[in-house]
Scaffold this active site. Sequence first.
Site, PDB file in Angstrom:
ATOM      1  N   SER A  13     -29.490  10.325  10.468  1.00 41.38           N
ATOM      2  CA  SER A  13     -29.022   8.975  10.808  1.00 41.38           C
ATOM      3  C   SER A  13     -27.558   8.813  10.402  1.00 41.38           C
ATOM      4  CB  SER A  13     -29.897   7.915  10.141  1.00 41.38           C
ATOM      5  OG  SER A  13     -31.222   8.002  10.611  1.00 41.38           O
ATOM      6  N   GLY A  17     -22.318   3.797   8.960  1.00 39.59           N
ATOM      7  CA  GLY A  17     -22.721   3.381   7.622  1.00 39.59           C
ATOM      8  C   GLY A  17     -22.755   4.507   6.604  1.00 39.59           C
ATOM      9  N   ALA A  64     -36.391  10.054  14.251  1.00 37.45           N
ATOM     10  CA  ALA A  64     -37.332   9.991  13.132  1.00 37.45           C
ATOM     11  C   ALA A  64     -38.714   9.530  13.555  1.00 37.45           C
ATOM     12  CB  ALA A  64     -36.785   9.060  12.050  1.00 37.45           C
ATOM     13  N   TYR A 158     -41.380  -2.230   2.591  1.00 38.68           N
ATOM     14  CA  TYR A 158     -40.107  -1.537   2.369  1.00 38.68           C
ATOM     15  C   TYR A 158     -39.989  -1.101   0.909  1.00 38.68           C
ATOM     16  CZ  TYR A 158     -35.098  -0.570   2.339  1.00 38.68           C
ATOM     17  OH  TYR A 158     -33.873   0.036   2.193  1.00 38.68           O
ATOM     18  N   ILE A 191     -24.848  -2.961   0.350  1.00 38.74           N
ATOM     19  CA  ILE A 191     -23.740  -2.158   0.861  1.00 38.74           C
ATOM     20  C   ILE A 191     -23.244  -2.767   2.166  1.00 38.74           C
ATOM     21  CG2 ILE A 191     -23.010   0.143   1.600  1.00 38.74           C
ATOM     22  CD1 ILE A 191     -23.792  -0.028  -1.352  1.00 38.74           C
ATOM     23  N   ASP A 194     -22.786  -2.369   8.822  1.00 40.44           N
ATOM     24  CA  ASP A 194     -22.908  -3.342   9.913  1.00 40.44           C
ATOM     25  C   ASP A 194     -24.285  -3.987   9.917  1.00 40.44           C
ATOM     26  OD1 ASP A 194     -20.344  -2.791  10.707  1.00 40.44           O
ATOM     27  OD2 ASP A 194     -20.930  -1.377  12.281  1.00 40.44           O
TER      28      ASP A 194
END
Length: 267
Positions: A13, A17, A64, A158, A191, A194
């Site tokens: 990925s 970022g 993924a 999560y 962080i 976007d």
Amino acid sequence: MNKLENKVALVTSATRGIGLASAIKLAQNGAIVYMGVRRLEATQEICDKYKEEGLILKPVFFDAYNIDIYKEMIDTIIKNEGKIDILVNNFGTGRPEKDLDLVNGDEDTFFELFNYNVGSVYRLSKLIIPHMIENKGGSIVNISSVGGSIPDISRIGYGVSKSGVNNITKQIAIQYAKYGIRCNAVLPGLIATDAAMNSMPDEFRKSFLSHVPLNRIGNPEDIANSVLFFVPSEDSSYITGSILEVSGGYNLGTPQYAEFVGSKVVE
């Protein structure tokens, strides 16, 4: 000589970022970096741009959500380079609209998040570690989250999945240390990616920062620097199974921290 010269890395990925910053950082230090992505054409443009600076970045297809693709990606890199020295498991996903608290959250979403967030680390590591054993060593860095160590009032799936990433990091570390393979995790706080900035209202960001002693939002480069620290053997050869929070001190304060600072007792 660059510290990662002749090393082959895979970052998942990696089109933007944290993933992109990590891929660039490794390449700047001499590694041949494969960027596991779905958007090959867009990523090739990135690779071409940095090629002018002497960096070696290569796109390789990775989805993924398609388990069959994992082995194809690894086989492609091994065919091209003969080895993989570094794996950065950066992929991670969330479903905040369905992943709520235990009672109100969607059960299928809970297990889906665990399957992809932990499963991607499990599957890729399982495929790559035999090659690292054959190559007499390697380094795996898993990008987790402070959400894996700090409970939340929502997003239970999560948080539990990232906690699983933290645990599998230690499992890999202890099981494969004898082969010269190290495995560590980096836990980002808030962080300025976007995805994060577009999904968080200003009021939330202000509230979050009130609990961050360093009083700033992190940036992808902060995480990339931590990834780089864990990768070269000369810098971190005696470190494995480490869970490093890179969050500006978010997990240091008591629940009263923001009120304490706001009272101007601390100046």
